[in-house]
Design a protein around this motif. Structure first.
Motif, PDB file in Angstrom:
ATOM      1  N   ALA A  24      10.338   5.843   2.513  1.00 21.92           N
ATOM      2  CA  ALA A  24       8.978   5.530   2.603  1.00 21.92           C
ATOM      3  C   ALA A  24       8.836   4.078   3.183  1.00 21.92           C
ATOM      4  CB  ALA A  24       8.084   5.515   1.488  1.00 21.92           C
ATOM      5  N   ALA A  25       9.861   3.180   2.682  1.00 20.96           N
ATOM      6  CA  ALA A  25       9.782   1.778   3.270  1.00 20.96           C
ATOM      7  C   ALA A  25      10.332   1.861   4.579  1.00 20.96           C
ATOM      8  CB  ALA A  25      10.747   1.036   2.461  1.00 20.96           C
ATOM      9  N   ALA A  26      11.400   2.777   4.839  1.00 19.30           N
ATOM     10  CA  ALA A  26      11.754   2.602   6.309  1.00 19.30           C
ATOM     11  C   ALA A  26      10.763   3.045   7.301  1.00 19.30           C
ATOM     12  CB  ALA A  26      12.961   3.373   6.242  1.00 19.30           C
ATOM     13  N   ALA A  27      10.125   4.222   6.910  1.00 20.57           N
ATOM     14  CA  ALA A  27       8.886   4.565   7.686  1.00 20.57           C
ATOM     15  C   ALA A  27       7.817   3.611   8.085  1.00 20.57           C
ATOM     16  CB  ALA A  27       8.395   5.858   6.950  1.00 20.57           C
ATOM     17  N   GLU A  28       7.620   2.812   7.000  1.00 21.06           N
ATOM     18  CA  GLU A  28       6.503   1.743   7.206  1.00 21.06           C
ATOM     19  C   GLU A  28       6.937   0.590   8.180  1.00 21.06           C
ATOM     20  OE1 GLU A  28       3.175   2.253   5.925  1.00 21.06           O
ATOM     21  OE2 GLU A  28       2.967   1.041   7.456  1.00 21.06           O
ATOM     22  N   ILE A  29       8.239   0.315   7.966  1.00 18.97           N
ATOM     23  CA  ILE A  29       8.981  -0.844   8.681  1.00 18.97           C
ATOM     24  C   ILE A  29       9.299  -0.369  10.331  1.00 18.97           C
ATOM     25  CG2 ILE A  29      11.211  -2.154   9.014  1.00 18.97           C
ATOM     26  CD1 ILE A  29      11.224  -2.134   5.760  1.00 18.97           C
ATOM     27  N   ARG A  55       0.852  -1.229   0.108  1.00 20.30           N
ATOM     28  CA  ARG A  55      -0.071  -0.098   0.102  1.00 20.30           C
ATOM     29  C   ARG A  55       0.891   1.144  -0.005  1.00 20.30           C
ATOM     30  NH1 ARG A  55      -3.089  -2.407   4.224  1.00 20.30           N
ATOM     31  NH2 ARG A  55      -2.309  -0.592   5.668  1.00 20.30           N
ATOM     32  N   SER A  56       1.932   1.222   0.872  1.00 19.93           N
ATOM     33  CA  SER A  56       2.759   2.264   0.859  1.00 19.93           C
ATOM     34  C   SER A  56       3.459   2.601  -0.523  1.00 19.93           C
ATOM     35  CB  SER A  56       3.748   2.172   2.045  1.00 19.93           C
ATOM     36  OG  SER A  56       4.670   3.275   2.167  1.00 19.93           O
ATOM     37  N   LEU A  57       3.971   1.826  -1.063  1.00 17.57           N
ATOM     38  CA  LEU A  57       5.002   1.769  -1.927  1.00 17.57           C
ATOM     39  C   LEU A  57       4.372   1.861  -3.402  1.00 17.57           C
ATOM     40  CD1 LEU A  57       8.099  -0.061  -0.603  1.00 17.57           C
ATOM     41  CD2 LEU A  57       7.783   2.349  -0.560  1.00 17.57           C
ATOM     42  N   VAL A  58       3.812   0.600  -3.805  1.00 11.73           N
ATOM     43  CA  VAL A  58       3.154   0.138  -4.835  1.00 11.73           C
ATOM     44  C   VAL A  58       1.811   1.278  -5.345  1.00 11.73           C
ATOM     45  CG1 VAL A  58       2.180  -1.166  -6.431  1.00 11.73           C
ATOM     46  CG2 VAL A  58       3.896  -1.874  -5.142  1.00 11.73           C
ATOM     47  N   GLU A  59       0.998   1.358  -4.362  1.00 10.49           N
ATOM     48  CA  GLU A  59      -0.190   2.104  -4.379  1.00 10.49           C
ATOM     49  C   GLU A  59       0.234   3.759  -4.384  1.00 10.49           C
ATOM     50  OE1 GLU A  59      -3.422   0.844  -1.833  1.00 10.49           O
ATOM     51  OE2 GLU A  59      -3.753  -1.090  -2.954  1.00 10.49           O
TER      52      GLU A  59
END
Length: 439
Positions: free
Chosen positions: A342-347, A300-304
């Motif tokens: 963005a990835a690090a924020a979600e992780i 959701r965070s990266l692809v969408e």
């Protein structure tokens, strides 16, 4: 054991020959087929400096003919029965397989006995295969995603042999001799280092009569002690940047992760399912079907969010602690710094706040469904029985569905908080350049 796992529900017969060969036989009578896998507890983790890639090369050589099977017949015997054959080498194991109609059972067992005892290793075949393997390595290095994975793994491991690629380093592949290959083959391809798995429309007593006939006279060997170099704790984030000709940017995030026998392994499977979608636990088949990931956090965070075209995770069952890897393909126009942020924020949100009870239940259901799908054939069932025996024990596989059912929200969130720490992370960037090589 109460279970909804169709594999665990069936009777598994275990035998051990006097020479140490372990044999699993499982009856599955849904079709007149049989699958035979021969597993060896030897993989790239067993290689020393100067011999990286020897396990994989030996695997190739074991398709090059034996005393009683000419080279040109090795791949044709099973095809005469309309069946399939293959093999692979990874970090903890090497394996060979045949799946065909039940009438081919004796031929399949015969092939594996020949492969164990009577490999030829003719010098000209060794040299020919050197060229094939180096070409395979070059092909992998021309794949940005594979190249980045190789570099990230090497950076993540300083001491444990999981850090070098299974295919080996090119300098070792250039210098290795026929004697190196044959000596390695003779050390590790012995019955007391192997597990033969037979699954299908078979009778266990008939299987064992054939196994004793073909394998019973093969002498056991003296196995060298397995390399035990624990990886020291990682004390801070590591970074790798690869610049090479290409058109697409890639990002990898690799975290040190628990081994399959450790308590945190199953909770981390569920963390991965929440982040990138459930894959299952079958190295042979889990990654051939896209996971259900449209509600996964990183999707959701990266692809969408239009920063990435794909995102995937890999939490694999291994004998020693390995890596939980997240692979991301950046969209055109998205900077790697944006994607990583963005990835690090979600992780980090997952590590800090945990997952919800609803997310856990969905991940649990998806994972259990994937495990049913990935055990839908005699080939897949035989793979799982042998694979888990090489990394720990078949009992671990048979209990996996129950472990997934019993895992708690607290265990999942504790695993996320421990494993997803930034200090345990290795970050890899692939930056495409117009000119081959770094600028």
């Amino acid at each position: 054991m109460a279970t909804d796992d169709p594999v665990a529900a069936r009777a598994l017969r275990t035998f051990v020959l006097d020479n140490g060969l372990k044999v699993f036989v499982q009856e599955v009578h849904t079709a007149p087929l049989a699958s035979v896998w021969c597993w060896y507890k030897v993989g790239s983790r067993d290689e020393t400096a100067g011999l990286t890639g020897v396990s994989h090369w030996v695997e190739h050589m074991n398709f090059k003919g034996t005393t009683n099977i000419p080279r040109e017949k090795v791949k044709g015997i099973i095809e005469e029965f309309g069946g399939s054959w293959n093999g692979y080498t990874w970090i903890d194991q090497t394996t060979y397989l045949e799946t065909a109609t039940r009438e081919a059972l004796d031929r399949m067992i015969f092939i594996e006995a020949e492969r164990m005892a009577n490999g030829l290793y003719e010098p000209e075949e060794c040299e020919s295969e050197r060229t094939v393997i180096i070409s395979e390595l070059d092909g992998g290095e021309n794949d940005p995603d594979q190249l980045l994975e190789m570099e990230v793994n090497a950076a993540a491991f300083k001491a444990h042999p999981y850090g070098h690629p299974t295919i080996g380093w090119k300098s070792d592949l250039k210098r290795m001799s026929r004697e190196d290959l044959y000596g390695y083959y003779r050390r590790y391809y012995v019955p007391n280092n192997a597990t033969l798995v037979v699954v299908g429309d078979v009778d266990p007593e008939d299987v064992m009569q054939r196994v004793r006939h073909h394998f019973g006279s093969i002498a056991p060997g003296t196995l060298p002690p397995r390399i035990l170099t624990p990886e020291p704790p990682q004390l801070g984030e590591r970074r790798v940047t690869v610049e090479k000709q290409g058109t697409t940017a890639y990002l990898k995030l690799a975290y040190h992760a628990p081994a399959a026998h450790e308590e945190a392994f199953v909770p981390m499977l569920l963390v991965d399912a929440v982040l990138t979608g459930a894959k299952g636990i079958n190295l042979w088949s889990s990654f051939r079907t896209p996971p259900p990931q449209r509600s996964a956090r990183l999707y959701r965070s990266l692809v969408e969010g239009r920063l990435a075209s794909t995102v995937s995770g890999a939490m694999l069952a291994t004998a020693d602690p390995y890596l939980y890897s997240i692979s991301i393909t950046a969209r055109d126009g998205a900077g790697l710094d944006q994607v990583e942020q963005a990835a690090a924020a979600e992780i980090d949100r997952t590590r800090r706040d945990g997952v919800t009870a609803a997310e856990l239940e969905k991940a649990r259901n998806q994972l259990r469904a994937r495990m049913v799908f990935e055990n839908d054939s005699v080939t897949n069932i035989a793979h799982q029985l042998g694979y888990f025996e090489t990394i720990s024990s078949v009992d671990m596989f048979l209990s996996m569905a129950e472990r997934i059912r019993q895992v708690t929200l607290d265990q999942v969130n504790e695993a996320a908080a421990t494993c997803l720490r930034p200090t345990c992370r290795t970050v890899g960037w692939f930056k495409p350049s117009e000119i081959d090589g770094p600028r």
